[in-house]
Design a protein around this motif. Structure first.
Motif, PDB file in Angstrom:
ATOM      1  N   VAL A  42     -15.786   1.750 -10.997  1.00 39.42           N
ATOM      2  CA  VAL A  42     -14.577   2.457 -10.580  1.00 39.42           C
ATOM      3  C   VAL A  42     -13.439   1.456 -10.739  1.00 39.42           C
ATOM      4  CG1 VAL A  42     -13.400   3.587  -8.644  1.00 39.42           C
ATOM      5  CG2 VAL A  42     -15.853   3.884  -8.931  1.00 39.42           C
ATOM      6  N   HIS A  43     -12.317   1.903 -11.243  1.00 44.75           N
ATOM      7  CA  HIS A  43     -11.193   1.003 -11.477  1.00 44.75           C
ATOM      8  C   HIS A  43     -10.363   0.820 -10.212  1.00 44.75           C
ATOM      9  CE1 HIS A  43     -11.813   0.750 -15.793  1.00 44.75           C
ATOM     10  NE2 HIS A  43     -12.112   2.033 -15.754  1.00 44.75           N
ATOM     11  N   PRO A  44      -9.748  -0.351 -10.045  1.00 44.48           N
ATOM     12  CA  PRO A  44      -8.934  -0.605  -8.853  1.00 44.48           C
ATOM     13  C   PRO A  44      -7.840   0.441  -8.630  1.00 44.48           C
ATOM     14  CG  PRO A  44      -9.267  -2.647 -10.059  1.00 44.48           C
ATOM     15  CD  PRO A  44      -9.841  -1.541 -10.900  1.00 44.48           C
ATOM     16  N   HIS A  45      -7.201   0.904  -9.712  1.00 48.21           N
ATOM     17  CA  HIS A  45      -6.133   1.900  -9.519  1.00 48.21           C
ATOM     18  C   HIS A  45      -6.680   3.223  -8.988  1.00 48.21           C
ATOM     19  CE1 HIS A  45      -7.314   3.442 -13.516  1.00 48.21           C
ATOM     20  NE2 HIS A  45      -6.736   4.553 -13.129  1.00 48.21           N
ATOM     21  N   GLN A  46      -7.959   3.527  -9.274  1.00 48.53           N
ATOM     22  CA  GLN A  46      -8.567   4.741  -8.736  1.00 48.53           C
ATOM     23  C   GLN A  46      -8.740   4.623  -7.219  1.00 48.53           C
ATOM     24  OE1 GLN A  46     -11.917   4.635 -11.610  1.00 48.53           O
ATOM     25  NE2 GLN A  46     -11.524   6.845 -11.827  1.00 48.53           N
ATOM     26  N   ILE A  47      -9.066   3.434  -6.760  1.00 51.69           N
ATOM     27  CA  ILE A  47      -9.225   3.198  -5.320  1.00 51.69           C
ATOM     28  C   ILE A  47      -7.876   3.372  -4.621  1.00 51.69           C
ATOM     29  CG2 ILE A  47      -9.828   1.475  -3.561  1.00 51.69           C
ATOM     30  CD1 ILE A  47     -12.270   2.505  -5.178  1.00 51.69           C
ATOM     31  N   THR A  48      -6.851   2.733  -5.173  1.00 46.97           N
ATOM     32  CA  THR A  48      -5.517   2.821  -4.583  1.00 46.97           C
ATOM     33  C   THR A  48      -4.998   4.258  -4.609  1.00 46.97           C
ATOM     34  OG1 THR A  48      -5.073   0.549  -5.250  1.00 46.97           O
ATOM     35  CG2 THR A  48      -3.166   1.909  -4.708  1.00 46.97           C
ATOM     36  N   SER A  49      -5.185   4.946  -5.723  1.00 45.73           N
ATOM     37  CA  SER A  49      -4.750   6.342  -5.833  1.00 45.73           C
ATOM     38  C   SER A  49      -5.486   7.227  -4.842  1.00 45.73           C
ATOM     39  CB  SER A  49      -4.972   6.870  -7.246  1.00 45.73           C
ATOM     40  OG  SER A  49      -4.131   6.208  -8.144  1.00 45.73           O
ATOM     41  N   THR A  50      -6.752   6.949  -4.631  1.00 48.29           N
ATOM     42  CA  THR A  50      -7.538   7.740  -3.687  1.00 48.29           C
ATOM     43  C   THR A  50      -6.996   7.567  -2.271  1.00 48.29           C
ATOM     44  OG1 THR A  50      -9.484   7.637  -5.095  1.00 48.29           O
ATOM     45  CG2 THR A  50      -9.863   8.112  -2.759  1.00 48.29           C
ATOM     46  N   ARG A  51      -6.665   6.332  -1.899  1.00 48.36           N
ATOM     47  CA  ARG A  51      -6.072   6.111  -0.583  1.00 48.36           C
ATOM     48  C   ARG A  51      -4.744   6.866  -0.463  1.00 48.36           C
ATOM     49  NH1 ARG A  51      -1.897   3.444   0.847  1.00 48.36           N
ATOM     50  NH2 ARG A  51      -1.868   2.153  -1.015  1.00 48.36           N
ATOM     51  N   GLU A  52      -3.911   6.767  -1.480  1.00 53.12           N
ATOM     52  CA  GLU A  52      -2.616   7.461  -1.446  1.00 53.12           C
ATOM     53  C   GLU A  52      -2.794   8.976  -1.369  1.00 53.12           C
ATOM     54  OE1 GLU A  52      -0.816   5.950  -5.001  1.00 53.12           O
ATOM     55  OE2 GLU A  52      -0.293   4.029  -4.084  1.00 53.12           O
ATOM     56  N   ASN A  53      -3.745   9.511  -2.133  1.00 58.50           N
ATOM     57  CA  ASN A  53      -3.991  10.955  -2.117  1.00 58.50           C
ATOM     58  C   ASN A  53      -4.514  11.416  -0.761  1.00 58.50           C
ATOM     59  OD1 ASN A  53      -3.099  11.270  -4.734  1.00 58.50           O
ATOM     60  ND2 ASN A  53      -5.147  11.242  -5.620  1.00 58.50           N
ATOM     61  N   MET A  54      -5.378  10.619  -0.157  1.00 59.50           N
ATOM     62  CA  MET A  54      -5.899  10.986   1.161  1.00 59.50           C
ATOM     63  C   MET A  54      -4.768  10.944   2.192  1.00 59.50           C
ATOM     64  SD  MET A  54      -9.182  11.130   2.827  1.00 59.50           S
ATOM     65  CE  MET A  54      -9.608  11.253   4.565  1.00 59.50           C
ATOM     66  N   GLU A  55      -3.862   9.978   2.056  1.00 55.28           N
ATOM     67  CA  GLU A  55      -2.721   9.925   2.974  1.00 55.28           C
ATOM     68  C   GLU A  55      -1.848  11.175   2.820  1.00 55.28           C
ATOM     69  OE1 GLU A  55      -0.885   6.161   2.108  1.00 55.28           O
ATOM     70  OE2 GLU A  55      -2.284   5.072   3.391  1.00 55.28           O
ATOM     71  N   LEU A  56      -1.656  11.632   1.586  1.00 56.79           N
ATOM     72  CA  LEU A  56      -0.916  12.875   1.365  1.00 56.79           C
ATOM     73  C   LEU A  56      -1.627  14.046   2.031  1.00 56.79           C
ATOM     74  CD1 LEU A  56       0.083  12.583  -2.406  1.00 56.79           C
ATOM     75  CD2 LEU A  56       1.625  12.554  -0.448  1.00 56.79           C
ATOM     76  N   LEU A  57      -2.933  14.104   1.867  1.00 58.17           N
ATOM     77  CA  LEU A  57      -3.715  15.196   2.464  1.00 58.17           C
ATOM     78  C   LEU A  57      -3.618  15.183   3.988  1.00 58.17           C
ATOM     79  CD1 LEU A  57      -6.854  15.120   0.165  1.00 58.17           C
ATOM     80  CD2 LEU A  57      -5.169  16.955   0.322  1.00 58.17           C
ATOM     81  N   LEU A  58      -3.542  13.993   4.565  1.00 57.44           N
ATOM     82  CA  LEU A  58      -3.398  13.905   6.019  1.00 57.44           C
ATOM     83  C   LEU A  58      -2.151  14.661   6.479  1.00 57.44           C
ATOM     84  CD1 LEU A  58      -4.373  10.193   6.651  1.00 57.44           C
ATOM     85  CD2 LEU A  58      -5.361  12.150   7.823  1.00 57.44           C
ATOM     86  N   MET A  59      -1.050  14.424   5.815  1.00 60.07           N
ATOM     87  CA  MET A  59       0.202  15.087   6.205  1.00 60.07           C
ATOM     88  C   MET A  59       0.204  16.561   5.805  1.00 60.07           C
ATOM     89  SD  MET A  59       2.108  13.080   7.926  1.00 60.07           S
ATOM     90  CE  MET A  59       0.591  12.608   8.699  1.00 60.07           C
ATOM     91  N   HIS A  60      -0.238  16.865   4.596  1.00 57.44           N
ATOM     92  CA  HIS A  60      -0.252  18.258   4.128  1.00 57.44           C
ATOM     93  C   HIS A  60      -1.150  19.137   5.004  1.00 57.44           C
ATOM     94  CE1 HIS A  60       2.173  17.230   0.782  1.00 57.44           C
ATOM     95  NE2 HIS A  60       1.228  16.757  -0.003  1.00 57.44           N
ATOM     96  N   SER A  61      -2.203  18.560   5.559  1.00 55.84           N
ATOM     97  CA  SER A  61      -3.131  19.338   6.382  1.00 55.84           C
ATOM     98  C   SER A  61      -2.462  19.857   7.648  1.00 55.84           C
ATOM     99  CB  SER A  61      -4.344  18.490   6.764  1.00 55.84           C
ATOM    100  OG  SER A  61      -5.068  18.131   5.618  1.00 55.84           O
TER     101      SER A  61
END
Length: 116
Positions: A68-87
């Motif tokens: 898994v590439h490092p940018h995928q890890i960072t993007s996943t954290r950012e996407n989960m943070e978005l989901l936290l607020m959108h939820s």
């Protein structure tokens, strides 16, 4: 907590957030301090866990132990943070929410598969 356990716990949180998104209505007043406090109280532990998860995952990625590439890890954290607020705020279309959800699940599953 090791990376596999933390990843599984975050996957469980992701499913819980999806249920919140599906049953909630947007808040009447987006600047409601009581609502904001409730959201902050519910999401702070997840944010904290997500930060630790990112550090652990990046450490393993840098050791080249997983595919898994490092940018995928960072993007996943950012996407989960978005989901936290959108939820809680229900401020994004369902299709976009589900795309983010699926993307985060994909990387979590990939990590769990690579680790085991």
């Amino acid at each position: 907590m090791n990376l596999a356990n933390r990843t599984q716990k975050l996957k469980d949180e992701l499913d819980r957030l999806k249920r919140i998104y599906e049953k909630n209505e947007p808040p009447e007043n987006r600047s409601d301090k009581v609502f904001f406090s409730k959201v902050k109280e519910n999401t702070t532990p997840i944010y904290d866990s997500l930060g630790i998860w990112e550090e652990q995952a990046l450490a393993i990625v840098k050791e080249k132990k997983i595919n898994v590439h490092p940018h995928q890890i960072t993007s996943t954290r950012e996407n989960m943070e978005l989901l936290l607020m959108h939820s809680y705020y229900v401020d994004v279309r369902r299709k976009r929410y589900m795309e983010l959800n699926k993307s985060v699940h994909y990387i979590f599953d990939q990590l769990l598969h690579e680790i085991s």
